[in-house]
Motif scaffolding. Structure first.
Motif, PDB file in Angstrom:
ATOM      1  N   ASN A 144     -15.039 -16.714  12.135  1.00 60.42           N
ATOM      2  CA  ASN A 144     -14.702 -16.421  13.528  1.00 60.42           C
ATOM      3  C   ASN A 144     -13.866 -15.151  13.600  1.00 60.42           C
ATOM      4  O   ASN A 144     -13.908 -14.423  14.592  1.00 60.42           O
ATOM      5  N   THR A 145     -13.101 -14.900  12.536  1.00 59.43           N
ATOM      6  CA  THR A 145     -12.324 -13.668  12.411  1.00 59.43           C
ATOM      7  C   THR A 145     -12.839 -12.964  11.166  1.00 59.43           C
ATOM      8  O   THR A 145     -13.095 -13.631  10.153  1.00 59.43           O
ATOM      9  N   PRO A 146     -13.014 -11.617  11.196  1.00 59.22           N
ATOM     10  CA  PRO A 146     -13.479 -10.934   9.987  1.00 59.22           C
ATOM     11  C   PRO A 146     -12.588 -11.292   8.794  1.00 59.22           C
ATOM     12  O   PRO A 146     -11.364 -11.406   8.937  1.00 59.22           O
ATOM     13  N   ALA A 147     -13.213 -11.479   7.621  1.00 59.88           N
ATOM     14  CA  ALA A 147     -12.466 -11.965   6.449  1.00 59.88           C
ATOM     15  C   ALA A 147     -11.262 -11.078   6.135  1.00 59.88           C
ATOM     16  O   ALA A 147     -10.163 -11.580   5.878  1.00 59.88           O
ATOM     17  N   GLU A 149      -9.549  -9.290   8.052  1.00 62.78           N
ATOM     18  CA  GLU A 149      -8.504  -9.466   9.068  1.00 62.78           C
ATOM     19  C   GLU A 149      -7.702 -10.750   8.809  1.00 62.78           C
ATOM     20  O   GLU A 149      -6.488 -10.792   9.015  1.00 62.78           O
ATOM     21  N   GLN A 150      -8.385 -11.788   8.336  1.00 59.45           N
ATOM     22  CA  GLN A 150      -7.688 -13.037   7.981  1.00 59.45           C
ATOM     23  C   GLN A 150      -6.660 -12.748   6.875  1.00 59.45           C
ATOM     24  O   GLN A 150      -5.544 -13.257   6.885  1.00 59.45           O
ATOM     25  N   ILE A 151      -7.074 -11.903   5.934  1.00 61.39           N
ATOM     26  CA  ILE A 151      -6.197 -11.579   4.808  1.00 61.39           C
ATOM     27  C   ILE A 151      -5.026 -10.707   5.271  1.00 61.39           C
ATOM     28  O   ILE A 151      -3.882 -10.891   4.867  1.00 61.39           O
ATOM     29  N   LEU A 152      -5.323  -9.776   6.163  1.00 58.98           N
ATOM     30  CA  LEU A 152      -4.263  -8.919   6.714  1.00 58.98           C
ATOM     31  C   LEU A 152      -3.222  -9.763   7.459  1.00 58.98           C
ATOM     32  O   LEU A 152      -2.023  -9.474   7.407  1.00 58.98           O
ATOM     33  N   ALA A 153      -3.697 -10.829   8.111  1.00 60.11           N
ATOM     34  CA  ALA A 153      -2.768 -11.688   8.866  1.00 60.11           C
ATOM     35  C   ALA A 153      -1.807 -12.390   7.900  1.00 60.11           C
ATOM     36  O   ALA A 153      -0.617 -12.547   8.196  1.00 60.11           O
ATOM     37  N   VAL A 154      -2.304 -12.795   6.735  1.00 64.44           N
ATOM     38  CA  VAL A 154      -1.436 -13.449   5.741  1.00 64.44           C
ATOM     39  C   VAL A 154      -0.442 -12.427   5.187  1.00 64.44           C
ATOM     40  O   VAL A 154       0.733 -12.714   4.983  1.00 64.44           O
ATOM     41  N   ARG A 155      -0.909 -11.217   4.964  1.00 67.05           N
ATOM     42  CA  ARG A 155      -0.014 -10.174   4.462  1.00 67.05           C
ATOM     43  C   ARG A 155       1.113  -9.887   5.463  1.00 67.05           C
ATOM     44  O   ARG A 155       2.249  -9.631   5.081  1.00 67.05           O
ATOM     45  N   LYS A 156       0.771  -9.960   6.731  1.00 74.14           N
ATOM     46  CA  LYS A 156       1.791  -9.719   7.765  1.00 74.14           C
ATOM     47  C   LYS A 156       2.934 -10.727   7.652  1.00 74.14           C
ATOM     48  O   LYS A 156       4.085 -10.400   7.874  1.00 74.14           O
ATOM     49  N   ARG A 157       2.570 -11.958   7.267  1.00 72.28           N
ATOM     50  CA  ARG A 157       3.591 -13.001   7.176  1.00 72.28           C
ATOM     51  C   ARG A 157       4.347 -12.961   5.853  1.00 72.28           C
ATOM     52  O   ARG A 157       5.530 -13.251   5.810  1.00 72.28           O
ATOM     53  N   ALA A 251      -2.811 -15.801  -1.977  1.00 71.81           N
ATOM     54  CA  ALA A 251      -4.259 -15.944  -1.777  1.00 71.81           C
ATOM     55  C   ALA A 251      -4.471 -16.615  -0.438  1.00 71.81           C
ATOM     56  O   ALA A 251      -3.695 -17.493  -0.043  1.00 71.81           O
ATOM     57  N   CYS A 252      -5.507 -16.190   0.245  1.00 70.83           N
ATOM     58  CA  CYS A 252      -5.818 -16.716   1.574  1.00 70.83           C
ATOM     59  C   CYS A 252      -7.216 -17.331   1.529  1.00 70.83           C
ATOM     60  O   CYS A 252      -8.185 -16.632   1.206  1.00 70.83           O
ATOM     61  N   ALA A 253      -7.292 -18.623   1.785  1.00 69.41           N
ATOM     62  CA  ALA A 253      -8.606 -19.282   1.827  1.00 69.41           C
ATOM     63  C   ALA A 253      -9.348 -18.729   3.041  1.00 69.41           C
ATOM     64  O   ALA A 253      -8.898 -18.906   4.180  1.00 69.41           O
ATOM     65  N   VAL A 254     -10.438 -18.035   2.773  1.00 63.42           N
ATOM     66  CA  VAL A 254     -11.138 -17.335   3.850  1.00 63.42           C
ATOM     67  C   VAL A 254     -12.017 -18.332   4.607  1.00 63.42           C
ATOM     68  O   VAL A 254     -12.805 -19.057   4.003  1.00 63.42           O
ATOM     69  N   GLU A 255     -11.830 -18.355   5.920  1.00 65.07           N
ATOM     70  CA  GLU A 255     -12.634 -19.245   6.767  1.00 65.07           C
ATOM     71  C   GLU A 255     -13.975 -18.587   7.056  1.00 65.07           C
ATOM     72  O   GLU A 255     -14.021 -17.390   7.312  1.00 65.07           O
ATOM     73  N   GLY A 256     -15.037 -19.351   7.001  1.00 65.80           N
ATOM     74  CA  GLY A 256     -16.351 -18.831   7.370  1.00 65.80           C
ATOM     75  C   GLY A 256     -17.395 -19.138   6.321  1.00 65.80           C
ATOM     76  O   GLY A 256     -17.076 -19.527   5.207  1.00 65.80           O
TER      77      GLY A 256
END
Ligand code: G1P
Length: 299
Positions: A144-147, A149-157, A251-256
């Protein structure tokens, strides 16, 4: 070592695409693997689109010698464009123009296939001192979100470096980089150790690295000191592993949905996922599956 949660936006991506594509011979004698199509779009298009959708517009394409066609794919096509204009195909023209505007490409040639780590290190000058993304065109992900971008969101946190992850069957771990981690929250692991292509009995888990990374530039220093590892190649995984303890690695479990388009079965799966979006193609797939079932019953 103290670290700052440097979460400035990521502008650059490295897309390693120099693989010889031996699993796809004979087509890869003449067509670089990155241009193999998933329906009407080549693999490289999907990752470039994913990077652009996540705000990353500067891309270093790592290509093997003679793979110029991959970079040409992103250049203007004057004859095609003027023909489409003359014929009044405005929508198609607009779409085609969008491809050359998608990302800014820097081409880097990897003359010898020394591995993914070696390919990324070739982009050292392009990367400079910025946190950067790596997208492997073999890994296609429909989330639902580009992979990335999901990883970038985790990096932000969490800051530091973040790698994409997904569960794989235990008997397949030897095809991937495998993560030894500690679950911090749903889908986010603190990485303790990484092992590239372990035997199942030596794998710390069945959580594999998928081909999406956001990495701190210090990984380049580690890459420069990384000796050939699994398969006799310089492994990106080993250089990331060397950063653990020095700066955060998550590591970020990528949704999709995921397809490994680096092998024929995965490329076929990718085409089928894409086909879902088009009613006519969907119908053709269903009709084919029904015909298979009938043939099976008949035989
Ligand atoms: C590369 C990485 C590996 C990762 C995989 C994901 O391996 O080295 O850690 O799990 O991509 O697709 P390759 O597929 O190039 O052998």
């Amino acid at each position: 070592m103290p670290f700052s949660k440097n979460t400035q936006s990521v502008r650059k991506a490295v897309i390693p695409a120099a693989g010889l594509g031996t699993r796809f011979l004979p087509v890869t004698r003449a067509v670089p693997k990155a241009l193999l199509p998933v329906l009407n779009k080549p693999l490289i298009h999907y990752v470039a689109e994913e990077a652009a959708a996540s705000g990353i517009r500067e891309v270093a394409l790592i290509l093997g010698p003679g793979m110029d066609a991959v970079a040409e794919y992103f250049t203007d096509q004057p004859i095609l464009e003027s023909t489409l204009r003359q014929r009044g195909h405005t929508d198609l023209l607009h779409e085609q123009r969008g491809i050359s505007d998608l990302v800014d490409i820097t081409v880097i040639i990897q003359h010898t296939p020394h591995g993914l780590g070696h390919a990324v290190l070739l982009a050292k000058e392009f990367i400079g001192n910025e946190t950067f993304a790596v997208l492997l065109p073999d890994d296609l992900i429909w989330g639902n979100t580009p992979a990335i971008e999901q990883i970038l969101a985790v990096r932000k946190r969490y800051g530091g470096s973040v790698i994409g992850a997904r569960e794989v069957p235990l008997d397949l771990v030897s095809k991937f980089g495998i993560i030894d981690g500690h679950l911090l929250e749903s889908g986010v692991f603190e990485v303790k150790r990484l092992v590239e292509k372990p035997k199942p009995q030596h794998a710390p888990s069945n959580i594999a690295i998928v081909g999406r990374y956001v990495l701190e530039p210090r990984v380049l220093d580690h890459l420069a000191n990384t000796k050939p590892g699994a398969g006799g190649e310089v492994q990106l995984t080993d250089a990331i592993a060397a950063m653990i303890g020095e700066s955060p690695v998550h590591a970020c479990a990528v949704e999709g949905r995921h397809a490994d388009a680096g092998v024929p079965a995965g490329l076929l799966q990718a085409a089928l996922y894409e086909a879902r979006k088009d009613p006519a193609l969907r119908e053709a797939v269903m009709a084919t599956v029904a015909a298979w079932q009938q043939d099976n019953i008949a035989s």
